[in-house]
Structures are given as structure tokens and as C-alpha cells.
Scaffold this motif. Structure first.
Motif, PDB file in Angstrom:
ATOM      1  N   HIS A   1       3.518 -38.922   3.979  1.00 30.80           N
ATOM      2  CA  HIS A   1       3.989 -38.924   2.718  1.00 30.80           C
ATOM      3  C   HIS A   1       2.896 -38.593   1.860  1.00 30.80           C
ATOM      4  N   VAL A   2       2.872 -37.490   0.900  1.00 30.77           N
ATOM      5  CA  VAL A   2       1.642 -36.764   0.381  1.00 30.77           C
ATOM      6  C   VAL A   2       2.033 -36.731  -1.139  1.00 30.77           C
ATOM      7  N   ALA A   3       1.172 -36.838  -2.011  1.00 32.75           N
ATOM      8  CA  ALA A   3       1.281 -36.363  -3.150  1.00 32.75           C
ATOM      9  C   ALA A   3       1.690 -35.114  -3.505  1.00 32.75           C
TER      10      ALA A   3
ATOM     11  N   TRP B   1      -8.187 -39.565   6.121  1.00 36.18           N
ATOM     12  CA  TRP B   1      -9.140 -39.448   5.202  1.00 36.18           C
ATOM     13  C   TRP B   1     -10.465 -38.914   5.595  1.00 36.18           C
ATOM     14  N   ILE B   2     -10.757 -37.627   4.956  1.00 38.26           N
ATOM     15  CA  ILE B   2     -11.905 -37.110   5.498  1.00 38.26           C
ATOM     16  C   ILE B   2     -13.000 -36.975   4.445  1.00 38.26           C
ATOM     17  N   GLY B   3     -14.200 -37.493   4.535  1.00 37.01           N
ATOM     18  CA  GLY B   3     -15.296 -37.601   3.699  1.00 37.01           C
ATOM     19  C   GLY B   3     -15.443 -36.223   3.100  1.00 37.01           C
TER      20      GLY B   3
ATOM     21  N   ASP C   1     -18.108 -34.415   2.302  1.00 39.25           N
ATOM     22  CA  ASP C   1     -19.131 -33.439   2.599  1.00 39.25           C
ATOM     23  C   ASP C   1     -18.349 -32.852   4.024  1.00 39.25           C
ATOM     24  N   PHE C   2     -17.360 -33.046   4.470  1.00 38.66           N
ATOM     25  CA  PHE C   2     -16.801 -32.184   5.445  1.00 38.66           C
ATOM     26  C   PHE C   2     -15.537 -31.564   5.025  1.00 38.66           C
ATOM     27  N   TRP C   3     -15.206 -31.438   3.816  1.00 35.63           N
ATOM     28  CA  TRP C   3     -14.121 -30.795   3.351  1.00 35.63           C
ATOM     29  C   TRP C   3     -14.190 -29.164   3.431  1.00 35.63           C
ATOM     30  N   GLY C   4     -12.968 -28.575   3.876  1.00 35.48           N
ATOM     31  CA  GLY C   4     -13.130 -27.114   3.901  1.00 35.48           C
ATOM     32  C   GLY C   4     -13.443 -26.460   4.857  1.00 35.48           C
ATOM     33  N   ARG C   5     -13.586 -27.338   5.993  1.00 35.40           N
ATOM     34  CA  ARG C   5     -14.145 -26.687   7.357  1.00 35.40           C
ATOM     35  C   ARG C   5     -12.989 -26.943   8.548  1.00 35.40           C
ATOM     36  N   GLY C   6     -11.897 -27.101   8.102  1.00 34.80           N
ATOM     37  CA  GLY C   6     -10.995 -27.213   9.323  1.00 34.80           C
ATOM     38  C   GLY C   6     -11.060 -28.454  10.082  1.00 34.80           C
ATOM     39  N   VAL C   7     -11.683 -29.506   9.535  1.00 30.94           N
ATOM     40  CA  VAL C   7     -12.023 -30.732   9.916  1.00 30.94           C
ATOM     41  C   VAL C   7     -10.576 -31.416  10.155  1.00 30.94           C
ATOM     42  N   ALA C   8      -9.761 -31.515   9.104  1.00 29.09           N
ATOM     43  CA  ALA C   8      -8.719 -32.183   9.118  1.00 29.09           C
ATOM     44  C   ALA C   8      -7.500 -31.823  10.134  1.00 29.09           C
TER      45      ALA C   8
ATOM     46  N   THR D   1      -2.245 -30.183  -2.163  1.00 28.61           N
ATOM     47  CA  THR D   1      -2.111 -28.926  -1.681  1.00 28.61           C
ATOM     48  C   THR D   1      -2.799 -28.835  -0.308  1.00 28.61           C
ATOM     49  N   GLY D   2      -3.902 -29.235  -0.273  1.00 29.08           N
ATOM     50  CA  GLY D   2      -4.708 -29.498   1.048  1.00 29.08           C
ATOM     51  C   GLY D   2      -4.202 -30.246   1.876  1.00 29.08           C
ATOM     52  N   SER D   3      -3.724 -31.395   1.739  1.00 30.19           N
ATOM     53  CA  SER D   3      -2.975 -32.112   2.735  1.00 30.19           C
ATOM     54  C   SER D   3      -1.921 -31.571   3.305  1.00 30.19           C
ATOM     55  N   ILE D   4      -1.004 -30.968   2.379  1.00 29.13           N
ATOM     56  CA  ILE D   4       0.262 -30.483   2.737  1.00 29.13           C
ATOM     57  C   ILE D   4       0.142 -29.289   3.776  1.00 29.13           C
ATOM     58  N   ARG D   5      -1.001 -28.654   3.355  1.00 29.37           N
ATOM     59  CA  ARG D   5      -1.384 -27.504   4.247  1.00 29.37           C
ATOM     60  C   ARG D   5      -1.971 -27.773   5.647  1.00 29.37           C
ATOM     61  N   VAL D   6      -2.553 -28.944   5.697  1.00 26.99           N
ATOM     62  CA  VAL D   6      -2.790 -29.364   6.950  1.00 26.99           C
ATOM     63  C   VAL D   6      -1.750 -30.002   7.751  1.00 26.99           C
ATOM     64  N   LEU D   7      -0.848 -30.487   7.346  1.00 24.77           N
ATOM     65  CA  LEU D   7       0.391 -30.922   7.913  1.00 24.77           C
ATOM     66  C   LEU D   7       1.101 -29.820   8.587  1.00 24.77           C
ATOM     67  N   GLU D   8       1.198 -28.771   7.533  1.00 23.60           N
ATOM     68  CA  GLU D   8       2.212 -27.595   7.891  1.00 23.60           C
ATOM     69  C   GLU D   8       1.341 -26.807   9.037  1.00 23.60           C
ATOM     70  N   LYS D   9       0.172 -26.743   9.029  1.00 20.72           N
ATOM     71  CA  LYS D   9      -0.508 -26.099  10.143  1.00 20.72           C
ATOM     72  C   LYS D   9      -0.334 -26.842  11.264  1.00 20.72           C
ATOM     73  N   CYS D  10      -0.033 -28.059  11.198  1.00 24.95           N
ATOM     74  CA  CYS D  10       0.095 -28.880  12.320  1.00 24.95           C
ATOM     75  C   CYS D  10       1.680 -29.026  12.682  1.00 24.95           C
TER      76      CYS D  10
HETATM   77  C1  LIG Z   1      -6.951 -33.134   2.110  1.00 21.45           C
HETATM   78  C2  LIG Z   1      -7.928 -33.204   3.182  1.00 21.45           C
HETATM   79  C3  LIG Z   1      -7.549 -34.314   4.485  1.00 21.45           C
HETATM   80  C4  LIG Z   1      -8.035 -31.945   3.534  1.00 21.45           C
HETATM   81  O1  LIG Z   1      -9.018 -32.117   4.744  1.00 21.45           O
HETATM   82  P1  LIG Z   1     -10.009 -30.566   5.220  1.00 21.45           P
HETATM   83  O2  LIG Z   1     -10.661 -31.018   6.336  1.00 21.45           O
HETATM   84  O3  LIG Z   1     -10.796 -29.980   3.925  1.00 21.45           O
HETATM   85  O4  LIG Z   1      -8.925 -29.856   5.420  1.00 21.45           O
HETATM   86  P2  LIG Z   1      -9.094 -28.473   6.214  1.00 21.45           P
HETATM   87  O5  LIG Z   1     -10.462 -27.733   6.165  1.00 21.45           O
HETATM   88  O6  LIG Z   1      -8.429 -28.499   7.695  1.00 21.45           O
HETATM   89  O7  LIG Z   1      -7.852 -27.347   5.467  1.00 21.45           O
HETATM   90  C5  LIG Z   1      -6.605 -27.068   6.027  1.00 21.45           C
HETATM   91  C6  LIG Z   1      -6.012 -26.031   5.126  1.00 21.45           C
HETATM   92  O8  LIG Z   1      -6.082 -26.669   3.820  1.00 21.45           O
HETATM   93  C7  LIG Z   1      -6.532 -25.859   2.913  1.00 21.45           C
HETATM   94  N1  LIG Z   1      -7.060 -26.806   1.903  1.00 21.45           N
HETATM   95  C8  LIG Z   1      -7.730 -27.842   2.181  1.00 21.45           C
HETATM   96  N2  LIG Z   1      -8.137 -28.618   1.123  1.00 21.45           N
HETATM   97  C9  LIG Z   1      -7.569 -27.861   0.052  1.00 21.45           C
HETATM   98  C10 LIG Z   1      -7.567 -28.151  -1.299  1.00 21.45           C
HETATM   99  N3  LIG Z   1      -8.316 -29.123  -1.982  1.00 21.45           N
HETATM  100  N4  LIG Z   1      -6.754 -27.282  -2.156  1.00 21.45           N
HETATM  101  C11 LIG Z   1      -6.185 -26.329  -1.461  1.00 21.45           C
HETATM  102  N5  LIG Z   1      -6.152 -25.904  -0.124  1.00 21.45           N
HETATM  103  C12 LIG Z   1      -6.897 -26.832   0.360  1.00 21.45           C
HETATM  104  C13 LIG Z   1      -7.491 -25.107   3.542  1.00 21.45           C
HETATM  105  O9  LIG Z   1      -7.859 -23.862   2.756  1.00 21.45           O
HETATM  106  C14 LIG Z   1      -6.809 -24.738   4.783  1.00 21.45           C
HETATM  107  O10 LIG Z   1      -5.800 -23.814   4.647  1.00 21.45           O
HETATM  108  P3  LIG Z   1      -6.101 -22.312   5.493  1.00 21.45           P
HETATM  109  O11 LIG Z   1      -6.273 -22.720   6.913  1.00 21.45           O
HETATM  110  O12 LIG Z   1      -4.787 -21.796   5.111  1.00 21.45           O
HETATM  111  O13 LIG Z   1      -7.236 -21.724   4.771  1.00 21.45           O
HETATM  112  C15 LIG Z   1      -9.316 -33.983   2.705  1.00 21.45           C
HETATM  113  O14 LIG Z   1      -9.498 -33.203   1.433  1.00 21.45           O
HETATM  114  C16 LIG Z   1      -9.164 -35.285   2.432  1.00 21.45           C
HETATM  115  O15 LIG Z   1      -9.070 -36.195   3.295  1.00 21.45           O
HETATM  116  N6  LIG Z   1      -8.837 -35.684   1.244  1.00 21.45           N
HETATM  117  C17 LIG Z   1      -8.958 -37.085   0.469  1.00 21.45           C
HETATM  118  C18 LIG Z   1      -7.691 -38.163   1.036  1.00 21.45           C
HETATM  119  C19 LIG Z   1      -6.555 -37.142   1.181  1.00 21.45           C
HETATM  120  O16 LIG Z   1      -6.221 -36.645   0.392  1.00 21.45           O
HETATM  121  N7  LIG Z   1      -5.834 -37.815   2.399  1.00 21.45           N
HETATM  122  C20 LIG Z   1      -4.575 -37.022   2.596  1.00 21.45           C
HETATM  123  C21 LIG Z   1      -3.417 -38.101   2.181  1.00 21.45           C
HETATM  124  S1  LIG Z   1      -1.839 -37.510   2.401  1.00 21.45           S
END
Ligand SMILES: CC(C)(COP(=O)(O)OP(=O)(O)OC[C@H]1O[C@@H](n2cnc3c(N)ncnc32)[C@H](O)[C@@H]1OP(=O)(O)O)[C@@H](O)C(=O)NCCC(=O)NCCS
Length: 147
Positions: A110-112, A80-82, A84-91, A116-125
């Protein structure tokens, strides 16, 4: 930007509590916010529990979120990332570092379906969608078998 992970401190919990009750974040994760007492009790009960591994995520010396792993028949990971830090590659960077420290495999997430962001984080890892991909209509399960 420097991302680091470290052991969780009690003083981190107040911010983690705020993060998990951000309405946009709970909608993204499809995970309901806990009230303060329930949140603090949840973290206290997991502290030092067998199989529970927790790290705080720190960005340029500022607390940004957490990554956790636990066992429920299989090893699982979540984060879970706050906002303020989203969209910078932190997760992605935090999970990458976490997976170097927590080496048990397979490890599942397990992801909703709409997170999309979380799925992408996992696939990048290196996680892959399990086959069959849908455990139910709201959640998908991804797995990492090897580093
Ligand atoms: C989901 C979450 C972990 C993403 O964290 P983040 O630090 O912004 O992710 P990153 O910056 O490492 O992004 C990784 C990739 O996901 C993409 N991404 C991130 N957030 C996205 C979003 N909301 N919609 C679409 N793509 C997204 C990024 O563009 C990046 O892809 P790319 O490298 O191809 O450009 C963060 O928004 C979060 O903690 N959300 C609330 C809690 C949550 O959902 N936890 C996960 C539960 S399974």
C-alpha cells in the motif's frame, strides 16, 4: 556500493526509530511517526510473531534501513530507507533481495499516491497496480503475483 539484507538486531532499532521520525520521510510515506515507546513496543510485539519477516538493509557495512513483511488477510511488504541512502538504488536492490527470500505470493504493498519513489521501486521489482487502481484517494495498492 554493496547492498545486503540480514536479520534485524535489537541494536538496529535506534536508527530505525530515527528514520521513521524524519519529517520528509513521514510526509513521503504519509505515515505518522511513532513516539519512542510506541515504536519500540511495535517492534517488540512483531518480533517472532507468526507471519512477520523483517530484514535490516546494510549498505557497505552501514545500517541503512529495513524491509518488512507481515500478514493482514494477505501478505504485505513495506520498507524504510534512511535519507542518507536515498536515490542510489538501495530500496530497489534491498526489495529485490527480500523477494528472493520471502517467496509467498501474491504479496501486496500500500503506497501513498504521491510517493512516486516507492511506486517506482515496486514497479521495478515487478509489482503492478491493482485494478481498480484506487482503494481510496490517498493510497494505491500494488501486487506481485509471480517472481
Ligand atoms: C521511497 C524510498 C523507499 C525510495 O528509496 P531509494 O533507495 O531512494 O529508491 P531507489 O534509489 O531504489 O529508487 C528507485 C526508483 O525510484 C526513483 N525515486 C526514488 N525516490 C524518488 C523520489 N523521491 N521521487 C521520484 N522518484 C524517486 C528513482 O529515481 C528510481 O527510479 P529510476 O531507476 O527510474 O531512476 C525511500 O525514499 C524511503 O524509504 N522513503 C521514506 C519511507 C517510505 O516512503 N517508504 C515506503 C512506504 S510505501
Amino acid at each position: 556500493m554493496e547492498v545486503q539484507i540480514r536479520e534485524v538486531r535489537d541494536s538496529d532499532l535506534e536508527l530505525f526509530f530515527e528514520h521513521q521520525r524524519d519529517p520528509d520521510a513521514t510526509a513521503m510515506a504519509a505515515f505518522p511517526a511513532r513516539e519512542r515507546d510506541a515504536f519500540m513496543a511495535h517492534w517488540a510485539s512483531g518480533s517472532g510473531a507468526p507471519g512477520v519477516i523483517r530484514r535490516a538493509v546494510v549498505v557497505d557495512a552501514e545500517l541503512a534501513g529495513n524491509v518488512v513483511s507481515w500478514e493482514d488477510d494477505v501478505r504485505l511488504v513495506g520498507y524504510w530507507i534512511g535519507r542518507d541512502f536515498w536515490g542510489r538504488g538501495v530500496a530497489t536492490e534491498a526489495l529485490t533481495q527480500f523477494l528472493r527470500q520471502v517467496t509467498g505470493r501474491p504479496i501486496y504493498a500500500h503506497v501513498a499516491v504521491h510517493n512516486t519513489g516507492s511506486i517506482r521501486v515496486l514497479e521495478k521489482c515487478g509489482f503492478q497496480r491493482t485494478d481498480p487502481p484506487f482503494e481510496d484517494e490517498e493510497e494505491i495498492v500494488l501486487v506481485l503475483h509471480n517472481n
